[in-house]
Design a protein around this motif. Structure first.
Motif, PDB file in Angstrom:
ATOM      1  N   GLU A 188      -7.137  -3.810   5.202  1.00  0.00           N
ATOM      2  CA  GLU A 188      -7.548  -4.706   6.279  1.00  0.00           C
ATOM      3  C   GLU A 188      -6.414  -5.014   7.241  1.00  0.00           C
ATOM      4  N   ASP A 189      -5.157  -4.906   6.804  1.00  0.00           N
ATOM      5  CA  ASP A 189      -4.037  -5.185   7.693  1.00  0.00           C
ATOM      6  C   ASP A 189      -3.716  -4.021   8.627  1.00  0.00           C
ATOM      7  N   VAL A 237      -9.986  -2.015   3.046  1.00  0.00           N
ATOM      8  CA  VAL A 237     -10.985  -2.192   4.100  1.00  0.00           C
ATOM      9  C   VAL A 237     -12.351  -2.473   3.488  1.00  0.00           C
ATOM     10  N   ARG A 238     -13.018  -3.476   4.019  1.00  0.00           N
ATOM     11  CA  ARG A 238     -14.342  -3.848   3.556  1.00  0.00           C
ATOM     12  C   ARG A 238     -15.378  -2.840   4.035  1.00  0.00           C
ATOM     13  N   MET A 239     -16.434  -2.700   3.241  1.00  0.00           N
ATOM     14  CA  MET A 239     -17.512  -1.771   3.576  1.00  0.00           C
ATOM     15  C   MET A 239     -18.775  -2.549   3.960  1.00  0.00           C
ATOM     16  N   PRO A 293       0.797  -1.228   0.000  1.00  0.00           N
ATOM     17  CA  PRO A 293       0.000   0.000   0.000  1.00  0.00           C
ATOM     18  C   PRO A 293       0.832   1.282   0.000  1.00  0.00           C
ATOM     19  N   ALA A 294       1.964   1.297   0.686  1.00  0.00           N
ATOM     20  CA  ALA A 294       2.783   2.513   0.739  1.00  0.00           C
ATOM     21  C   ALA A 294       3.261   2.943  -0.639  1.00  0.00           C
TER      22      ALA A 294
END
Length: 301
Positions: free
Chosen positions: A204-205, A260-262, A181-182
């Motif tokens: 999510e992590d 991230v899940r919604m 992600p970074a």
């Protein structure tokens, strides 16, 4: 006394809608009929239920007190009807709103099955990626993706939106493939402007990254089109990108780092009285979402 249940239903409809005109349109009645029912109820109770002005309609103290009791009574009537088999006779129109991409990829197929099982129920569907006002827009329920902003709404969580990061093969060949992600901080990212977190993408992590990009849009369709065109990396619900990935137009990247899940909720307007036809649809959609690995709340998919 036989008419009081009808008067109470009209009173509840007007209270929930906030006006006689909206209530009339919502339940397929007329303003004059609702006005007569409310007047008859006020005469029966020997009290005024509404404060009326040219611009507003609010409950009196007696009206607010009676509304709570009326809702309980109407719920009891609905439960009694259902207990003797009338649930199968549910009929009428259910006015539904949901995001267009979710409707295209999943909801229309679900609603087709529901209508085949319930031929006396009709669906009036409004597709919108914005959170419409259910009362003002004369809607019975909404399927909403993301955190809910209005705590007054009645909500039932039915699933989650699993999201992925994607980019076009041409973009990846030109800009390189992010490994974590970074790395996204060094990439062009396509911003979905209706996302509540703005330009910060969370995973999510527990990691997150502030992203930037030259293109932003308030439509998932445009986000997908921009990604296919090679404008950058996009993050959105997996269902939005399924076909483009299958066609080779997009690639799933950062597979080990799930955004991230919604949450997905069914939401109802304020007020506890829910017609049998609406409850039938709510229960059906809850089962349908639970059976879909991409949408089920507890699925690892």
């Amino acid at each position: 006394m036989a008419d009081i249940a009808i008067w109470m239903k009209s009173f509840a409809a007007v209270t929930d809608a906030g006006s006689f005109s909206t209530a009339a349109a919502r339940i397929g009645s007329s303003q004059s009929t609702l006005s007569k029912h409310v007047a008859a109820l006020e005469a029966h109770l020997k009290t005024r239920l509404f404060n009326r002005t040219t611009r507003s309609l609010t409950l009196t103290t007696d009206g607010a007190r009676f509304y709570e009791k009326a809702m309980s009574a109407l719920d009891t009537i609905e439960a009694a009807e259902a207990s003797v088999g009338l649930e199968g006779e549910a009929e009428g129109i259910v006015r539904v709103t949901a995001p267009l991409t979710l409707a295209e990829s999943r909801l229309i197929a679900m609603l087709t099955r529901f209508m085949a099982e319930n031929p006396r129920i009709e669906i009036d569907f409004t597709a919108s990626d914005h959170a419409l006002n259910l009362v003002a827009e004369n809607l019975d329920l909404a399927v909403r993706v993301g955190q809910l902003a209005d705590s007054r709404l009645i909500a039932r969580r039915i699933g989650v939106a699993r999201r992925i990061a994607v980019a076009a093969p041409g973009y990846l060949a030109r800009a390189g493939r992010p490994q974590c992600p970074a790395d996204l901080a060094q990439h062009q990212c396509i911003v979905y402007s209706l996302l509540g977190t703005g330009s910060r993408w969370a995973f999510e992590d527990g990691s997150s990254v502030e992203i930037h990009g030259s293109f932003r849009a308030d439509s998932p369709h445009l986000v997908r089109a921009a990604a296919v065109a090679g404008l950058g990396v996009a993050v959105n619900a997996r269902w939005l990108f399924e076909d483009a990935i299958a066609a080779g137009q997009l690639e799933h990247i950062l597979i080990e780092h799930e955004p991230v899940r919604m949450p997905i909720h069914i939401v109802l307007p304020p007020g506890r009285y829910v017609p049998a036809r609406t409850r039938s649809l709510i229960d059906f959609l809850s089962r349908a979402f639970a059976a879909d690995p991409l949408l089920a709340p507890d699925s690892p998919a």
